[in-house]
Structure formats: structure tokens, C-alpha cells
Design a protein around this motif. Sequence first.
Motif, mmCIF file in Angstrom:
data_model
loop_
_atom_site.group_PDB
_atom_site.id
_atom_site.type_symbol
_atom_site.label_atom_id
_atom_site.label_comp_id
_atom_site.label_asym_id
_atom_site.label_seq_id
_atom_site.Cartn_x
_atom_site.Cartn_y
_atom_site.Cartn_z
ATOM 1 N N ASN A 1 17.946 6.880 63.870
ATOM 2 C CA ASN A 1 17.725 6.039 65.044
ATOM 3 C C ASN A 1 16.769 4.894 64.709
ATOM 4 O O ASN A 1 16.292 4.748 63.578
ATOM 5 C CB ASN A 1 17.188 6.874 66.208
ATOM 6 C CG ASN A 1 15.979 7.712 65.810
ATOM 7 O OD1 ASN A 1 15.147 7.272 65.017
ATOM 8 N ND2 ASN A 1 15.884 8.919 66.340
ATOM 9 N N VAL A 2 16.519 4.079 65.716
ATOM 10 C CA VAL A 2 15.694 2.890 65.521
ATOM 11 C C VAL A 2 14.281 3.267 65.092
ATOM 12 O O VAL A 2 13.686 2.624 64.198
ATOM 13 C CB VAL A 2 15.662 2.050 66.813
ATOM 14 C CG1 VAL A 2 14.658 0.897 66.688
ATOM 15 C CG2 VAL A 2 17.044 1.512 67.128
ATOM 16 N N ASP B 1 12.617 2.116 61.659
ATOM 17 C CA ASP B 1 11.478 1.214 61.815
ATOM 18 C C ASP B 1 10.259 1.696 61.029
ATOM 19 O O ASP B 1 9.486 0.888 60.514
ATOM 20 C CB ASP B 1 11.128 1.076 63.298
ATOM 21 C CG ASP B 1 10.243 -0.132 63.574
ATOM 22 O OD1 ASP B 1 10.355 -1.119 62.815
ATOM 23 O OD2 ASP B 1 9.448 -0.097 64.524
ATOM 24 N N GLU C 1 22.712 0.732 64.995
ATOM 25 C CA GLU C 1 21.264 0.858 65.133
ATOM 26 C C GLU C 1 20.575 -0.489 64.931
ATOM 27 O O GLU C 1 19.515 -0.736 65.510
ATOM 28 C CB GLU C 1 20.724 1.875 64.130
ATOM 29 C CG GLU C 1 21.205 3.303 64.365
ATOM 30 C CD GLU C 1 20.812 3.833 65.726
ATOM 31 O OE1 GLU C 1 19.781 3.380 66.283
ATOM 32 O OE2 GLU C 1 21.538 4.707 66.245
ATOM 33 N N TRP D 1 17.941 -2.203 67.320
ATOM 34 C CA TRP D 1 16.651 -2.656 66.804
ATOM 35 C C TRP D 1 16.368 -4.095 67.242
ATOM 36 O O TRP D 1 15.228 -4.422 67.612
ATOM 37 C CB TRP D 1 16.640 -2.549 65.290
ATOM 38 C CG TRP D 1 15.354 -2.970 64.662
ATOM 39 C CD1 TRP D 1 14.209 -2.229 64.551
ATOM 40 C CD2 TRP D 1 15.072 -4.246 64.070
ATOM 41 N NE1 TRP D 1 13.228 -2.963 63.917
ATOM 42 C CE2 TRP D 1 13.731 -4.207 63.614
ATOM 43 C CE3 TRP D 1 15.814 -5.406 63.868
ATOM 44 C CZ2 TRP D 1 13.136 -5.278 62.987
ATOM 45 C CZ3 TRP D 1 15.216 -6.484 63.240
ATOM 46 C CH2 TRP D 1 13.903 -6.410 62.804
ATOM 47 N N HIS E 1 15.334 -3.999 70.697
ATOM 48 C CA HIS E 1 13.968 -3.466 70.791
ATOM 49 C C HIS E 1 12.948 -4.539 70.422
ATOM 50 O O HIS E 1 11.896 -4.662 71.074
ATOM 51 C CB HIS E 1 13.844 -2.252 69.868
ATOM 52 C CG HIS E 1 12.445 -1.732 69.742
ATOM 53 N ND1 HIS E 1 11.754 -1.187 70.808
ATOM 54 C CD2 HIS E 1 11.604 -1.669 68.668
ATOM 55 C CE1 HIS E 1 10.554 -0.801 70.401
ATOM 56 N NE2 HIS E 1 10.437 -1.089 69.115
ATOM 57 N N THR F 1 15.164 4.147 71.405
ATOM 58 C CA THR F 1 14.701 4.052 70.023
ATOM 59 C C THR F 1 14.657 5.405 69.319
ATOM 60 O O THR F 1 14.604 5.450 68.084
ATOM 61 C CB THR F 1 13.298 3.428 69.972
ATOM 62 O OG1 THR F 1 12.391 4.237 70.731
ATOM 63 C CG2 THR F 1 13.340 2.013 70.549
#
Length: 242
Positions: free
Chosen positions: A46-47, A51, A109, A113, A116, A125
Motif C-alpha cells: 500500500n501507499v 512511502d 498505488e 500516492w 495522497h 494509505t
Amino acid sequence: MRAVETLRRRLPGTVVYVTALLLTAWWLKGQPAAERARFMRHNSSNVHHLDVGKWWTLFTSGLVVDGVPALVGIAAVAGVLGCAEWRWGTLRACGVFVFGHLTATLLTEGALWLMHVAHLPGVPTRARDVGISYGLVTTAACLFALTAGRLRRYGLPLLAAALTAALLYDQELADVGHLASLALGSLAARTAWLRAPSGPPVRTMPVARDPVGAAFPSGSAPVRNDGVGARGTPGAVPNGGR
């Protein structure tokens, strides 16, 4: 036993991946619900994980069958990936599967992102994003695109229609990823890497020239030293003949 040995020799990538899926499914089945949820959460691509630099989740997320019963998903992988590996070889089949899994995951994703980063509200996220479907759809679409006859004519449109219907019904991010995987498989089928014949190049043996024809120009006949003259006159024995 001979059939098992043949499959192991011809389909090593499928055998290894299916074994990993079976072992993961068997282990998860014996765990309590909280442990299963924790495993899914820590292996989701996932994000949040991307990240913070947990890029390994791009690969571990493909070790879990999600959305369908585990044995059904594993059987689908064995059939589709095994057929692709049988036709294209291990490197090409596994390359298409991994290409579809990674690229579709990064596309979906990556879109989340960007949302986001733009501080759009309601962006998930930490969503659970595991499964085999992206690589599976990419490989199946590529197989349909490279198959001649009715299977190519109707297989790819039917698969596209089914995935579109699922998107309209569920309206989930994974359904968008499935359509992206379909496009990726169709794109991969157009590459020269897959259209080139698999296996070692065929070596042709040079053809030896005819020793008789090579000694005489076209249109002339050889002289026979068997009692027949050079002009075909019986009894005209060459010099030195008996």
C-alpha cells in the motif's frame, strides 16, 4: 512419477511459485485470525509501505491468495502460468507474470500516492493490497493475444467484459488494477521478445554439392567408362578400355 518429473523439468517456475503459495496458505490456515490480519497488513503493497521504503512488499504481496478460496486461486495460477511456461519457457512466462504484478501494483498505488501527496481527502494509505490477480490477468491476457483461432477472437474480449463488469459492480481499486493488467498483457504480447521462437537457434547442416554435377557445366553429361561412348554410341570403348 515420470509425469511429475516432466512437469518439474519443463515448469520449474510454476512448481516453485505454486509450492510457495501452498505453503503460505497452509501456514495462514493454522494461524488465529489476529495473526492472519497482521500478516496481511505487513505484506500489503500500500501507499504507506511504499512511502516508508518497504519495497519488498511488492513481492511478498504476491505470496497470498486473496478474494477467492486459496485452492481456487492456486489452481488458476498453476493452469495459466504453467501453460505460459510450457509455451514460452520459464524466463518469458515468469517475466510476464512479474511484470504484470509489479506494474499494475505501481500504477494503482502510484495513483493513490499522488492523491495522497495532493492532500485529497479519503485516500486509503494503509489499505490491504495483496494477491495474485494482477500477474494472473496479465499472463492470461497475453496468452489469449498470442493464441490463434477462436480462443484469441473471443477469449480476450470475454475477459475484458468480465473485468469491466466487476469494476462497475464493485467499484474497487483492485478492479481498476485488473483492467490495467489486461492492457499490460495485451501490450506484452506485441513485443518481439515474446513473438520470437523460444529455445536454442536451429542449426542447419550445409548441403554437400553434387560431385557429378559440380564437375560439368549445366547442360552437359558425364562420360561413362562402361563400354558406352561419350556420345552414347554402343561399342565405342574409350582408350585404355578392355
